[in-house]
Design an enzyme around this catalytic site. Sequence first.
Site, PDB file in Angstrom:
ATOM      1  N   HIS A   1       0.823  -1.204   0.000  1.00  0.00           N
ATOM      2  CA  HIS A   1       0.000   0.000   0.000  1.00  0.00           C
ATOM      3  C   HIS A   1       0.863   1.262   0.000  1.00  0.00           C
ATOM      4  CE1 HIS A   1      -2.801  -3.005   1.978  1.00  0.00           C
ATOM      5  NE2 HIS A   1      -3.437  -2.651   0.877  1.00  0.00           N
TER       6      HIS A   1
ATOM      7  N   GLY B   1      -8.967  -4.547   0.845  1.00  0.00           N
ATOM      8  CA  GLY B   1      -9.079  -3.361  -0.007  1.00  0.00           C
ATOM      9  C   GLY B   1      -8.810  -3.723  -1.448  1.00  0.00           C
ATOM     10  N   GLU B   2      -8.723  -2.712  -2.286  1.00  0.00           N
ATOM     11  CA  GLU B   2      -8.665  -2.965  -3.725  1.00  0.00           C
ATOM     12  C   GLU B   2      -7.446  -3.772  -4.142  1.00  0.00           C
ATOM     13  OE1 GLU B   2      -7.558   0.396  -6.336  1.00  0.00           O
ATOM     14  OE2 GLU B   2      -7.736   1.617  -4.534  1.00  0.00           O
ATOM     15  N   PHE B   3      -6.321  -3.655  -3.408  1.00  0.00           N
ATOM     16  CA  PHE B   3      -5.127  -4.378  -3.825  1.00  0.00           C
ATOM     17  C   PHE B   3      -5.234  -5.867  -3.533  1.00  0.00           C
ATOM     18  CE2 PHE B   3      -3.735   0.018  -3.128  1.00  0.00           C
ATOM     19  CZ  PHE B   3      -3.429   0.303  -4.446  1.00  0.00           C
ATOM     20  N   GLY B   4      -6.044  -6.223  -2.535  1.00  0.00           N
ATOM     21  CA  GLY B   4      -6.328  -7.633  -2.316  1.00  0.00           C
ATOM     22  C   GLY B   4      -7.056  -8.226  -3.504  1.00  0.00           C
TER      23      GLY B   4
END
Length: 347
Positions: free
Chosen positions: A66, A116-119
């Site tokens: 992140h 979150g979006e990166f997951g």
Amino acid sequence: MSTDKITVVMNWHAIPYHLPVYLAEKLNYFVEEGIKVAILEPNNPSDVTEIVGSGKSDLALKAMIHTIAAKARGFPVKSIGTLLDEPFTGVVYLRSKSGITSDFQSLRGKRIGYVGEFGKIQLDELTRHYGMTPNDYTAVRVGMNVTGAIIRGEIDAGVGLENVQMVELEEWSVQQGRTADDVAMLRIDELAQLGCCCFCSILFIGNENFINNNPEKVKAFMKAIKRAADFMFKDPVKAYDLFVEMKPHMNSIVNRKIFQRSFRYFSRDFKNVQRDWDKVTNYCKRLEIVDDAFEQNQTNEFLSWELLPESTPGVEPPTVDTGVVSCGCRSNHPQGPTPDVVSAIKA
């Protein structure tokens, strides 16, 4: 209204691996190093890099992936050290209920929770790597409450940490009459052939303007945290008792177990590990989070002590018995779920 306090935002509500930060406050190390510090806990962990990047907070804790992504988005953030080094991260599931096995293909048709979006980006990239598409599973954004979502049956599995969500689920599984090893993990580092779990290393990060304008304050902050960590390594039981005085809800068996599992991941010298940054930078390029022009946003210049050599690649840190669990509070909760697990079910 201005303040001369350094504001530090945690990456979530207080959890056991935050102990060195709170202990530095408890033992007056910040004051002794000539600084005032306000420790803040966010309502949403996804807001942390934006809060720091926009200058609304000076320092924070955040995972490496992140931190890199924040710079790629134009936020002026930089890592000034590492708190938790390479905690195992992956898709956590219950063997008895999910139908998931050690074969990644068993995720087909499953509901997978992510923070979150990166997951989600990581999961989509892995499905492509294993000949699947994002349509072969259902992605469910559950934030940090992966444990509760699994317990309530809202998802079949979720992205979590070996030293947090797995511990919570193991405790709950035992309370349900199953064994702790009913909880399993598909490790992302192994699936993606990364050679490390460093993308989820928890870093100390800061707003670059604050860092550039206040180098002595940043150095003093890191020195105070290092003193607290040294105290913790020397006497983890006493350190945890002091933590409980500040955060009484830490006096539960599940939180003590989370601390026990987290202990081996604590960095001894807080350095940003160059090898890990290189691996995660390349991983972020693979995920198309950054491009080839990306310059790493990390430094060790505020660590005023001798740094240790980098650890041997591929060697996992040994488990250490801190004594925190055996001297803990099980007698305070002789029956039924601990408060932590109850809150996970209700949340």
